[in-house]
Design an enzyme around this catalytic site. Structure first.
Site, PDB file in Angstrom:
ATOM      1  N   HIS A  68       0.819  -1.209   0.000  1.00  0.00           N
ATOM      2  CA  HIS A  68       0.000   0.000   0.000  1.00  0.00           C
ATOM      3  C   HIS A  68       0.857   1.266   0.000  1.00  0.00           C
ATOM      4  O   HIS A  68       2.035   1.255   0.371  1.00  0.00           O
ATOM      5  CB  HIS A  68      -0.938   0.002   1.213  1.00  0.00           C
ATOM      6  CG  HIS A  68      -0.216   0.070   2.523  1.00  0.00           C
ATOM      7  ND1 HIS A  68       0.361   1.220   3.013  1.00  0.00           N
ATOM      8  CD2 HIS A  68       0.041  -0.885   3.441  1.00  0.00           C
ATOM      9  CE1 HIS A  68       0.926   0.989   4.181  1.00  0.00           C
ATOM     10  NE2 HIS A  68       0.759  -0.284   4.464  1.00  0.00           N
ATOM     11  N   GLU A 101      -2.249  -6.712   7.696  1.00  0.00           N
ATOM     12  CA  GLU A 101      -0.922  -6.586   8.301  1.00  0.00           C
ATOM     13  C   GLU A 101      -0.854  -7.337   9.628  1.00  0.00           C
ATOM     14  O   GLU A 101      -1.870  -7.715  10.215  1.00  0.00           O
ATOM     15  CB  GLU A 101      -0.600  -5.097   8.498  1.00  0.00           C
ATOM     16  CG  GLU A 101       0.754  -4.769   9.108  1.00  0.00           C
ATOM     17  CD  GLU A 101       1.943  -5.296   8.303  1.00  0.00           C
ATOM     18  OE1 GLU A 101       2.065  -6.532   8.178  1.00  0.00           O
ATOM     19  OE2 GLU A 101       2.764  -4.478   7.839  1.00  0.00           O
TER      20      GLU A 101
END
Length: 205
Positions: free
Chosen positions: A19, A90
């Site tokens: 990202h 994550e």
């Protein structure tokens, strides 16, 4: 192109986009499940990913449901076709969420994320198990796949792809925001490799 290169190109490739920049990735704070948006620079470089990926065709696109990955996916041009995959989120940093590595090591000088995990969060083995689920899923596709996820998880994923223990090796795989990496095979499906890593040629600093 030699014969080996031609054969390698015909095998499936798994492209992985990290990202774009967030406020915490800029300051070095551990950002696990805190759902932060992209910064202006993060959005700009996510758009640059669209140009970097232009011309590539993917049988499947999988994305972490966290908004920093979702927005990167959208700006890269794949929001309409992406499937959310909770295994791509994550690392859960637990009590270390929002803290920098320097502050954590001030209390625990020998601490290493990929070896020790996080109190109240995930162990390296738990993250590796999620990575193994992703590996199984994308290998079953047998065509090119694109993933959008976060830095520490991607490092574990790459380690598991080539069959090495992330507790020893993942910390060495530096990864920048909005970078592109690719996993694949050399000559045959029994020989998984990292094709390229941390490509930021499209990123505007």
């Amino acid at each position: 192109m030699n014969r080996d290169d031609a054969e390698c190109k015909e095998l499936p490739i798994v492209y992985i986009a990290r990202h774009g920049e967030t406020a915490w990735s800029l300051t070095g704070q551990h950002t696990g499940l805190t759902d932060l948006p992209l910064t202006e620079a993060g959005e700009r470089n996510a758009r640059r990913l669209k140009e970097r990926l232009k011309g590539l065709v993917f049988a499947k696109v999988f994305c972490s449901p966290l908004q920093r990955a979702v927005r990167t996916c959208e700006l890269a041009g794949f929001g309409a076709v992406a499937e959310f995959d909770c295994d791509l989120v994550e690392w859960n940093y637990g009590e270390y969420e929002g803290r920098t590595g320097a502050k954590i090591r001030a209390e625990r000088p020998a601490w290493q994320l990929f070896r020790d995990g996080c109190p109240g969060g995930e162990s390296p083995q738990q993250v590796a198990a999620r990575a193994d689920h992703v590996v199984s899923r994308v290998r079953a596709v047998r065509e090119d796949v694109l993933l959008f996820s976060s830095g520490h998880f991607i490092r574990v994923l790459a380690s598991r792809w080539i069959g090495i223990e992330p507790t020893v090796n993942a910390r060495s795989l530096m990864l920048s925001t909005a970078s592109l990496s690719a996993l694949g095979y050399e000559n045959e499906l029994s020989r998984p490799v990292i094709r390229f890593w941390n490509d930021t040629s499209h990123v505007i600093s």
